[in-house]
Structure formats: C-alpha cells, structure tokens
Design a protein around this motif. Structure first.
Motif, PDB file in Angstrom:
ATOM      1  N   THR A 149       0.784  -1.231   0.000  1.00 19.53           N
ATOM      2  CA  THR A 149       0.000   0.000   0.000  1.00 19.53           C
ATOM      3  C   THR A 149       0.821   1.287   0.000  1.00 19.53           C
ATOM      4  OG1 THR A 149      -0.158  -0.035   2.425  1.00 19.53           O
ATOM      5  CG2 THR A 149      -1.900  -1.162   1.197  1.00 19.53           C
ATOM      6  N   GLY A 150       2.155   1.187  -0.061  1.00 21.28           N
ATOM      7  CA  GLY A 150       2.981   2.383   0.061  1.00 21.28           C
ATOM      8  C   GLY A 150       2.677   3.451  -0.975  1.00 21.28           C
ATOM      9  N   ALA A 151       2.612   3.068  -2.254  1.00 23.76           N
ATOM     10  CA  ALA A 151       2.343   4.043  -3.304  1.00 23.76           C
ATOM     11  C   ALA A 151       0.980   4.681  -3.118  1.00 23.76           C
ATOM     12  CB  ALA A 151       2.429   3.366  -4.675  1.00 23.76           C
ATOM     13  N   ALA A 152      -0.013   3.875  -2.742  1.00 22.08           N
ATOM     14  CA  ALA A 152      -1.361   4.407  -2.518  1.00 22.08           C
ATOM     15  C   ALA A 152      -1.375   5.403  -1.362  1.00 22.08           C
ATOM     16  CB  ALA A 152      -2.334   3.264  -2.244  1.00 22.08           C
ATOM     17  N   ARG A 153      -0.669   5.100  -0.301  1.00 18.33           N
ATOM     18  CA  ARG A 153      -0.619   6.010   0.848  1.00 18.33           C
ATOM     19  C   ARG A 153      -0.053   7.377   0.442  1.00 18.33           C
ATOM     20  NH1 ARG A 153      -1.081   3.666   5.966  1.00 18.33           N
ATOM     21  NH2 ARG A 153      -1.174   1.373   5.946  1.00 18.33           N
TER      22      ARG A 153
END
Length: 253
Positions: A141-145
């Motif tokens: 989820t890093g990019a989404a965060r």
C-alpha cells in the motif's frame, strides 16, 4: 532524447548518471513509449513492476531521458552497503525501513519529495515478483498512501526485458546478444473519488488494486498476452513477502 531536468540534480546523482548511462546506451536497446503520460511539472509517484535487480537502472534511464529523474524508495539494507549506501544517500534516495518504527519516516520523506515537485519511484510489489510468469503480484500500500496523502498523479510504468539481462535472483548477467528494454508509461491512475474518504485498510487496498491493475494492463500491451485473472499473492503460497524466497526454500530442505 537527451537527459534534461528543470532542477539541478545532486552531485552524487549526476556522477552515477555519468557512469551508468553510457553503459546502458551501449549494452541495451530501448523501446520506450508513453513519455507523454509523465507530468511535465509537479511531483508524482511512478510505479514500476519489479522483474530483475537490473530494472531500477532501466526505469531510472527511462525517467531521466524523458525529463523526470526518479528518486527511489529503496530497502534500507542497500543503504547499509559500504560506499553504495553513501552514494544513495548523497543522491537523495529514500530508505524504507520494513516492519520497524522507522517505516513512517520513509512515508514522510516520500510525501515531502512529491511536495517538492520530484518524481518518486515506488515499487508497489515491494520485492521482485514471485509470479512464475513474471506478472505483477498483489501490491503493497505504500504508493497508494503517498498518492492519497498528496493527491498527486500515479503513473504506472511497465518494464519487460531487464529479466533477460539478469534473471530474477541471478548473479550472472547475460550481456550478449544485446537485449531490448521495453518500457511504457501509462495514463495516471484515477484515485480522485477516494481523496475525501477516511484512510482505512479497505480504502488503501482499493487504491492499490487500481494501481496494480493499471500496471498490469501496460505490461499486457508490451508482452502481447493476457495476465492471469488472479494476481499472485506470496502469503497464500506460503512464501516470505520480502527477500530471496528461493534461498529460503533451499534452506528449508
């Protein structure tokens, strides 16, 4: 296209480019598409798929020569390698501390980089793909965060060819015959309907799913074939989520 950037790059970044770019120009052919989808101004997140230890160089080459040099989120262990780590830090790359209290530092640094107008490269899979046919896996989820925190564009960047230069988890490069690096940047992933919602695990999974779907579509176009309907998930296959899973399997025998 000659490399160009509106903002001066750190000296260490320019030094690495001066060494590696000529080598890539000699050792590889380039089949690049979608540069028009890279924002000309402002910060954004670029999300490449991960096939080989060489693909960060290919991705960086694509981004640099199309006017938007990438600043990477990379695993912290690489930053501890003598000399290499010092160069990465001097080049303003961003270490990721997995499963530690420092993980939030990488998030804040990435958000700050986007807000400064930089192109931040985030591998959404978090590690080399474990899919047997090298399709993108279930994403983290890093990019989404980062995207939801900054409301910046998310550009999927599909790569195919680096795995021929260096196979996954291999230490033996195959330089000849000269390999073609196929790289395509797709249109921004639409997350706008998620911006004003509470950031929950469900929301992050939805945003991540959209990013991975867009990335997979770009890779399907490069490869001229269709990805599996079910995305590979390391957890359901009993594999560690990071690191060389092949080495782990050999150690367990």
């Amino acid at each position: 296209m000659a490399p160009r950037s509106r903002d001066p790059l750190p000296f260490a970044y320019r030094a690495v480019v001066a060494i590696l770019r000529p080598l890539l120009m000699v050792l590889t052919r380039r089949d690049w598409h979608g540069a028009e989808n890279l924002p000309r101004e402002g910060g954004f997140v670029a999300t490449p798929n991960h096939l080989s230890y060489t693909d960060p160089l290919v991705f960086a080459h694509f981004m640099l020569d199309n006017g938007r040099p990438a600043f990477f989120l990379g695993k912290e262990g690489v930053f501890r390698v003598p000399v290499v780590g010092a160069i990465l830090r001097a080049a303003q790359q961003i270490p990721v501390y997995r499963n530690t209290g420092k993980a939030a530092d990488a998030f804040r640094a990435a958000v700050a980089a986007v807000q400064e107008g930089k192109a931040v490269g985030v591998y959404p899979e978090g590690t080399l793909t474990r899919d047997p046919d090298l399709w993108p896996m279930v994403g983290k989820t890093g990019a989404a965060r980062i995207a939801l925190a900054t409301r910046c564009p998310v550009i999927p960047v599909a790569q195919w060819g680096p795995q021929e230069l260096l196979a996954p988890y291999s230490g033996k490069p195959r330089l000849l015959p000269r390999k073609t690096m196929h790289v395509t940047a797709g249109p921004p992933v639409d997350l706008s309907d998620l911006y004003d919602q509470p950031v929950t695990s469900t929301l992050l999974r939805e945003a991540t799913s959209r990013i991975m779907a867009a990335l997979t579509v770009q890779l399907e176009q490069i490869r001229g074939e269709q990805a599996p309907t079910e995305r590979f998930d390391s957890r359901t296959h009993g594999l560690p989520e990071t690191g060389n899973f092949r080495r782990s399997q050999r150690g367990g025998r």
